[in-house]
Design an enzyme around this catalytic site. Structure first.
Site, short mmCIF file in Angstrom:
data_model
loop_
_atom_site.label_atom_id
_atom_site.label_comp_id
_atom_site.label_asym_id
_atom_site.label_seq_id
_atom_site.Cartn_x
_atom_site.Cartn_y
_atom_site.Cartn_z
CD GLU A 139 -3.72 -2.34 7.24
OE1 GLU A 139 -2.57 -2.53 6.81
OE2 GLU A 139 -4.41 -1.36 6.92
CG ASN A 177 -1.71 1.24 1.42
OD1 ASN A 177 -1.80 2.05 0.50
ND2 ASN A 177 -2.30 1.42 2.59
CG HIS A 216 -5.90 2.14 5.00
ND1 HIS A 216 -5.49 3.13 5.85
CD2 HIS A 216 -4.88 1.25 4.93
CE1 HIS A 216 -4.26 2.84 6.27
NE2 HIS A 216 -3.87 1.72 5.72
CB SER A 248 4.98 -1.32 12.07
OG SER A 248 4.56 0.02 12.24
CD GLU A 250 -3.06 5.80 6.53
OE1 GLU A 250 -3.01 5.89 5.30
OE2 GLU A 250 -2.17 5.25 7.21
CE LYS A 291 -0.19 3.39 4.67
NZ LYS A 291 -0.16 3.54 6.12
N GLY A 304 2.19 2.58 10.71
CA GLY A 304 3.13 3.70 10.53
C GLY A 304 3.80 4.13 11.83
P1 PGA Z 1 2.64 0.53 7.63
O1 PGA Z 1 1.19 0.70 6.97
O2 PGA Z 1 3.19 -0.77 7.12
O3 PGA Z 1 3.42 1.71 7.19
O4 PGA Z 1 2.42 0.49 9.13
C1 PGA Z 1 0.33 -0.39 6.76
C2 PGA Z 1 -0.97 0.09 6.18
O5 PGA Z 1 -1.44 1.17 6.54
O6 PGA Z 1 -1.57 -0.59 5.32
#
Ligand code: PGA
Length: 250
Positions: free
Chosen positions: A167, A9, A95, A212, A97, A11, A173
């Site tokens: 998640e 992903n 997601h 992460s 976000e 982003k 993140g």
């Molecule tokens: P990250 O994001 O691996 O940077 O923690 C995962 C995601 O949001 O899909």
């Protein structure tokens, strides 16, 4: 036997140049991790570029979001049929976000899931609890509520071709990964919930972990019986790191 799936992903990251370079690296290493399904999720505007670079490869691609509507007066939105023009295999829905920064409710996410399925795009449904919810001990209730919204609209058969990504919001993140045990516990819970409705389907459904995940912790996570792969954010922006995660799943 479920095949492992590692999805990147990206982003809101990248440029035409950096994406060309990243894709070249992924393409070069993909054969070595052929046991694992790979896919990348660029920003909408780079889907054409990604399609061009990957159409003769084993690496798939998809979008990070779609509109719940088919077409019309929705300035700034992107319809599922437009994603089909770029031959997307998948689309991420819900997601965290999108849920927290852009106000997507369980119901909106469920409608996006349904819209994707209706036109043959495989949805990747993201679910997960916040830190506060984990500390309150309501992780399972939150995940169950998020999945129930989709079940209410689509029924269990809606998950036949879909992917679920667990998640935990506190791990996204932040560099703070759920332990393999913590993740496995929620993955097993999700599968058991689906199994109450259709055990054959539940045993086939692909459940990714996200938050992460990186090469250093991938092997431990991917060794868990109900973790079928990863939805990778930050670590998917470097070909070497992304491929090393996939390698851990081989
Ligand atoms: P990250 O994001 O691996 O940077 O923690 C995962 C995601 O949001 O899909």
């Amino acid at each position: 036997m479920r095949r492992k799936f590692v999805a990147g992903n990206w982003k809101m990251n990248g440029s035409a140049n950096s994406i060309r370079e990243l894709l070249q690296g992924i393409r070069e290493g993909a054969a070595e991790v052929a046991a694992v399904e790979l896919a990348v999720f660029p920003s909408f505007v780079y889907l054409g570029l990604v399609e061009q670079q990957l159409s003769d490869s084993s690496v798939g691609w998809g979008a990070q979001n779609l509109s719940e509507h088919a077409s019309g007066a929705h300035t700034g939105e992107v319809a599922g049929s437009m994603l089909q023009d770029f031959h997307c295999d998948y689309v991420i829905v819900g997601h965290s976000e999108r849920r927290t920064l852009y106000g997507e409710t369980d119901e909106i996410v469920a409608r996006k899931f349904a819209t994707a399925r209706k036109i043959g795009l495989k949805p990747i449904l993201c679910v997960g609890e916040t830190l506060q919810e984990r500390e309150q001990g309501v992780t399972e209730a939150v995940v169950e509520r998020q999945i129930k919204a989709v079940l209410d609209l689509e029924g269990i058969s809606g998950f036949a071709d879909a992917v679920i990504a667990y998640e935990p919001v506190w791990a996204i993140g932040t560099g703070r990964t759920a332990t393999a045990g913590q993740a496995q516990e929620v993955h097993a819970f999700i599968r058991a919930k689906l199994a109450q409705l259709d055990s054959a389907l539940a045993s086939q459904v692909c459940i990714l972990y996200g938050g992460s995940m990186k090469a250093a912790n991938a092997a431990e996570l991917l060794a868990m019986p109900d973790i079928d792969g990863g939805l990778i954010g930050g670590a998917s922006l470097e070909a070497k790191e992304f491929l090393a995660i996939a390698k851990a799943g081989c």
